[in-house]
Design a protein around this motif. Structure first.
Motif, mmCIF file in Angstrom:
data_model
loop_
_atom_site.group_PDB
_atom_site.id
_atom_site.type_symbol
_atom_site.label_atom_id
_atom_site.label_comp_id
_atom_site.label_asym_id
_atom_site.label_seq_id
_atom_site.Cartn_x
_atom_site.Cartn_y
_atom_site.Cartn_z
ATOM 1 N N ASN A 73 -49.048 22.234 -1.472
ATOM 2 C CA ASN A 73 -49.641 21.237 -1.994
ATOM 3 C C ASN A 73 -49.311 19.808 -1.592
ATOM 4 O O ASN A 73 -48.200 19.317 -1.588
ATOM 5 N N ARG A 75 -49.910 16.747 -2.670
ATOM 6 C CA ARG A 75 -49.508 15.974 -3.834
ATOM 7 C C ARG A 75 -48.136 16.403 -4.220
ATOM 8 O O ARG A 75 -47.244 15.248 -4.554
ATOM 9 N N TRP A 76 -47.541 17.791 -4.002
ATOM 10 C CA TRP A 76 -46.252 17.946 -4.289
ATOM 11 C C TRP A 76 -45.368 17.394 -3.128
ATOM 12 O O TRP A 76 -44.289 16.910 -3.721
ATOM 13 N N GLN A 78 -45.856 14.782 -1.555
ATOM 14 C CA GLN A 78 -45.780 13.058 -2.128
ATOM 15 C C GLN A 78 -44.786 13.022 -3.141
ATOM 16 O O GLN A 78 -43.821 11.850 -3.235
ATOM 17 N N GLU A 79 -44.807 13.625 -4.187
ATOM 18 C CA GLU A 79 -44.034 13.702 -5.115
ATOM 19 C C GLU A 79 -42.535 13.869 -5.139
ATOM 20 O O GLU A 79 -41.590 12.956 -5.529
#
Length: 672
Positions: A73, A75-76, A78-79
């Motif tokens: 993912n 988003r993962w 980026q986190e």
């Protein structure tokens, strides 16, 4: 199909294995090559063996299976990137706990997507600042000059020493045991272990002062003055060196040595102190030779009393032969010489050493592969240029350095084209890395600096390498070399030459940037063909959208890189200032080292024995040249220490006969 950076590296490794298979390279050689080119992914021998098995079945697909493609993912990613950027010292478990994902997912994202790895800081005793390094170079140069002065009277008035702890119990450190037996253990000396502080001072004749610190005492200024400085003054006074004699005593920068009271005692003493560079225990003879040798001989002595240990140490030191003490001082000079050479190897001139290393890599890259050499030769044929063969660079040979640098300058634009072609066609990461290194402005500027300086060093070196060495030519050649280097520095000739030739490299760089879009399109076509073969009946709409997005991003990055390359290839004021500062420092350091080595007329006069006319005049004198030969042997003892003196004399007789015959032949030729 979108590939992560790590997956792209695996694809490149598979392509490399496939090319080696098609060229008929063995599995073992292919495994060595892949490990050398892709150390970041650590390919194994079994990987190469498996790929060779697939290629024997005519399976040449180099892309990963779709089952292995498990997209993570974004988003993962980026986190985790944001968290690691904010907390760079956190552990893997801490990252997983903070972002709320498993350790396995976090590990894959950190290593495969973000290309990060966790490392421990390297422990060093002290980090030397620029000022410390400069002080080391300056003081090492001064110490070397002092030792060179004292070499004239065979180091008779030079003393050095230091302190060291010695344990009363010294077990053996090595032993022979059976293959299936366990290794014995030695306990490290702890706080309560009995030990004593030993201070040793010596000169070229042997032990000069031995002192054992009483139990319960520490070395401070008062103890050092009372037990070392005052006895040293008395012993030096007993030597009757004379009022005008220069007596030097060397010790390191321990707090007790640098205290004000100690300095005042030395100022009133019959000797002077030789200052020591900061944080340089490698330049203390007691540290790099004496104490290690002494403690090695103490192994196996068992439990001794303080008096027994003192007697044992004194016997060991008294038993060291005089030639070993003298060789230690000579080795000290060699170490100081290397430390003084750090002026050239320092931070400010590091680019010159990097340029030499890259030049050597270029030679090896094109010389070790006939395919790479053929590509470079083909480019010469297309451009109708005369090919200049690359030369191997040997740092210790001035002629080799100059020839290699000059060949690289003449071949540089063709080298760029060849490396770019190899990278496009074969995906060779070494070609990409060398292209990146050689297209740096400081690399090109450093080539011209080295070329201009090494040209005159080469001419000076040829004076010593000619068939008939005439002593009268040496001083004039040295002076001419230094004058030419000063002329280059004062007239800024290197800057003028770089400005005159820079447009050639700028045009070549522009051509490479224009061809980037074309080569990018070719690579995209190849990628598309392989993807179609791999996916066949799968739905391609989403993949085409991803591919178009990736292509758009790559084209944008490519255009930015092209603009950056064109912009950075313009010579600006900062580049000119760096060129002038670096060339001045390099020339000044070169002149300084020439003066240190070759301005000693007394030493240079030893080369007069190789004059054929003098050899003919003294052909009946059996002692001719022996004294000068001893002086030369003392300087080059390290290179000749494995050869017996009888062999030196035998070789010298052969050289004398050759010189006499040359002189007779020259005289006969003149008469004819």
């Amino acid at each position: 199909m979108s590939l992560s950076p790590m997956q792209k590296r695996w694809v490149e490794a598979r392509v490399c294995v496939r090319d080696c298979f098609l060229e008929g390279v063995s599995e073992a050689s292919t495994a060595l090559k892949v490990k050398r080119l892709y150390p970041d992914i650590d390919p194994t021998d079994s990987f190469v063996h498996k790929r060779f098995g697939l290629h024997r079945k005519e399976d040449f697909d180099c892309f990963p299976d779709k089952r292995a493609e498990i997209p993570r993912n974004p988003r993962w990613i980026q986190e985790i990137r944001a968290y690691v950027t904010e907390h760079p010292h956190c552990s893997l478990r801490g990252v997983a706990r903070s972002v709320g994902h498993s350790i396995t997912v976090c590990r894959k994202i950190l290593k495969k997507d973000l290309l990060l790895r966790s490392v421990s800081n390297k422990w060093v005793p002290h980090v030397l600042m620029i000022e410390n390094k400069q002080q080391r170079v300056d003081k090492a140069t001064i110490m070397l000059e002092i030792l060179q002065r004292h070499a004239e009277d065979d180091f008779a008035r030079l003393f050095t020493g230091d302190e060291s702890w010695v344990y009363l119990n010294n077990p053996f450190a090595r032993t022979w045991i059976q293959l299936d037996a366990k290794s014995p253990k030695s306990e490290r000396g702890g706080i309560g272990e009995e030990k004593m502080m030993v201070t040793v001072f010596f000169n070229r004749q042997g032990l000069f002062l031995l002192d054992v610190l009483p139990e319960g005492k520490t070395v401070n200024s008062e103890v050092f003055r009372r037990r070392i400085i005052y006895p040293m003054r008395r012993l030096v006074r007993e030597q009757n060196y004379g009022d005008d004699a220069e007596v030097m005593v060397h010790y390191d920068n321990a707090p007790a040595h640098n205290a004000h009271e100690t300095q005042r005692s030395v100022d009133n003493a019959e000797f002077s102190r030789m200052e020591h560079p900061p944080y340089s225990s490698d330049l203390v003879p007691c540290d790099f030779f004496l104490f290690g040798y002494m403690k090695h001989l103490l192994e196996g002595t068992g439990h001794l009393t303080r008096e027994q240990l003192r007697v044992q140490i004194e016997q060991i030191l008294r038993g060291i032969p005089r030639r070993t003490w003298k060789a230690t001082i000579r080795s000290w000079m060699d170490r100081l010489n290397l430390a003084a050479l750090d002026a050239i190897k320092g931070i400010q001139l590091q680019h010159l050493r990097t340029t030499e290393a890259v030049t050597q890599q270029l030679w090896h890259y094109f010389a070790a592969s006939s395919l790479h050499a053929a590509i470079l030769a083909q480019i010469h044929c297309v451009n109708e240029d005369e090919q200049v063969k690359l030369k191997r660079l040997v740092p210790t040979r001035w002629l080799s350095c100059y020839d290699s640098v000059t060949a690289t300058i003449n071949e540089l634009t063709s080298i760029w084209i060849a490396l770019n072609q190899i990278w496009i066609e074969r995906r060779d990461s070494s070609a990409k890395g060398l292209l990146y290194q050689t297209m740096k402005k400081k690399f090109i500027i450093s080539l011209y600096i080295l070329k201009n300086v090494l040209f005159h060093i080469k001419r000076l070196s040829l004076v010593f390498q000619q068939g008939v060495l005439v002593y009268s030519q040496i001083p004039s050649a040295i002076e001419s070399c230094k004058n030419e280097l000063l002329r280059i520095r004062d007239n800024q000739l290197i800057t003028k030459e770089v400005k005159e030739n820079w447009h050639t490299y700028q045009i070549a760089a522009e051509e490479l940037n224009k061809n980037k879009a074309k080569s990018k399109a070719i690579r995209e076509v190849l990628l598309q063909q392989n993807e179609q073969q791999m996916e066949k009946d799968e739905v391609k709409q989403s993949e085409q959208e991803k591919r178009s997005n990736d292509t758009q991003k790559d084209n944008e990055m490519n255009s930015k890189e092209s603009e950056k390359a064109l912009f950075t290839f313009q010579l600006d004021g900062n580049d000119i200032n760096w060129l002038e500062n670096t060339s001045c420092k390099y020339i000044d350091a070169t002149i300084q080292h020439i003066s240190q080595r070759l301005d000693d007329q007394k030493f240079l006069s030893n080369f007069s024995i190789f004059d054929p006319q003098l050899a003919l005049i003294n052909k009946d004198n059996p002692e001719y040249g022996l004294e000068q030969l001893d002086q030369l042997l003392q300087l080059y003892y390290k290179q000749l220490n494995n050869i017996r003196k009888d062999n030196h004399l035998l070789e010298w007789r052969g050289i004398r006969e050759m010189l006499v015959s040359r002189s007779v032949f020259a005289n006969c030729k003149q008469k004819d």
